[in-house]
Design an enzyme around this catalytic site. Structure first.
Site, PDB file in Angstrom:
ATOM      1  N   GLY A 155       0.847  -1.397   0.100  1.00 41.27           N
ATOM      2  CA  GLY A 155       0.222   0.029   0.012  1.00 41.27           C
ATOM      3  C   GLY A 155       0.871   1.264   0.048  1.00 41.27           C
TER       4      GLY A 155
ATOM      5  CD  GLN B 283       3.616   6.029   2.134  1.00 38.15           C
ATOM      6  OE1 GLN B 283       2.621   5.437   1.751  1.00 38.15           O
ATOM      7  NE2 GLN B 283       4.765   5.194   2.830  1.00 38.15           N
TER       8      GLN B 283
ATOM      9  CB  CYS C 142       5.570   2.700   7.480  1.00 32.50           C
ATOM     10  SG  CYS C 142       5.369   4.060   6.466  1.00 32.50           S
ATOM     11  CG  LEU C 143       6.811   0.973   1.392  1.00 30.82           C
ATOM     12  CD1 LEU C 143       6.115   1.357  -0.095  1.00 30.82           C
ATOM     13  CD2 LEU C 143       8.018  -0.128   1.133  1.00 30.82           C
TER      14      LEU C 143
ATOM     15  CG  HIS D  78       0.098   1.563   7.283  1.00 29.43           C
ATOM     16  ND1 HIS D  78       0.997   0.986   8.036  1.00 29.43           N
ATOM     17  CD2 HIS D  78       0.615   2.368   6.412  1.00 29.43           C
ATOM     18  CE1 HIS D  78       2.084   1.570   7.835  1.00 29.43           C
ATOM     19  NE2 HIS D  78       1.850   2.370   6.610  1.00 29.43           N
ATOM     20  CD  GLU D  79      -0.840   2.913   3.006  1.00 34.03           C
ATOM     21  OE1 GLU D  79      -0.614   3.787   2.718  1.00 34.03           O
ATOM     22  OE2 GLU D  79      -0.381   1.846   2.918  1.00 34.03           O
TER      23      GLU D  79
ATOM     24  CG  HIS E 185       0.657   6.907   5.486  1.00 36.80           C
ATOM     25  ND1 HIS E 185       1.789   7.562   5.930  1.00 36.80           N
ATOM     26  CD2 HIS E 185       0.817   5.491   5.089  1.00 36.80           C
ATOM     27  CE1 HIS E 185       2.619   6.637   5.843  1.00 36.80           C
ATOM     28  NE2 HIS E 185       2.296   5.462   5.248  1.00 36.80           N
TER      29      HIS E 185
END
Ligand code: ZN
Length: 173
Positions: A46, A51, A92-93, A134-135, A138
């Protein structure tokens, strides 16, 4: 080409994202493609617009890892959630090498728009449900590494060192 992500502790990740206006303009349509590419390039399941440097309420997701079925969620809102939760570790990326222990609902119902502006309401379970939550964090400037023993911690969020964002400058040149 290599797509650079905004990374912790960049303060930009803390901004609250804004609604995406419809109909989508060309720039936003291109951005969605760009987000899908970035998600696959970095082997994520995701990725939120913030990001890659855009303060917009949308994210892409593909929990199949087949890289064939990216879904896009625009202006998403969680309208229902299960009583049952599960606490587990998340990465997380935007925070490589770190992880947070996060309590998430096992099941959520999401209302969102697709690229055409069409509204959908759909229920997601398990990994997809976790990924969406999670997204959604963000979009509010929250990160999984802000959580402690499952619970969101404002203090931990605040104590995370912030640096001025130089991402925008870099990506515009
Ligand atoms: Zn993330």
């Amino acid at each position: 080409m290599y797509i650079e992500l905004v990374k912790y502790p960049d303060v930009f990740l803390r901004f609250v994202s804004k609604d995406v206006p419809f109909p989508l303009d060309d720039k936003t349509s291109r951005l969605i493609k760009w987000m899908e590419k970035a998600m696959y390039q970095h082997h994520g399941i995701g990725l939120a617009a913030i990001q890659v440097g855009y303060q917009l309420r949308m994210f892409v997701m593909d929990c199949t890892r087949s890289q064939e079925n990216p879904q896009v969620f625009i202006n998403p809102v969680i309208v229902k959630n299960s009583e049952e939760t599960l606490t587990d570790f998340e990465g997380c990326l935007s925070a490589p090498g770190k992880r947070g222990e996060v309590k998430r609902y096992l099941r959520i119902t999401l209302k969102y728009q697709d690229k055409e502006g069409e509204e959908h309401t759909k229920t997601f379970y398990n990994l997809e449900a976790r990924c969406i939550q999670h997204e959604m964090d963000h979009l509010e400037g929250k990160l999984c590494i802000d959580y402690e023993k499952g619970e969101y911690s404002r203090d931990k969020h605040k104590s995370q060192t912030m640096v001025e964002s130089d991402f925008r400058v870099k990506s515009d040149t």
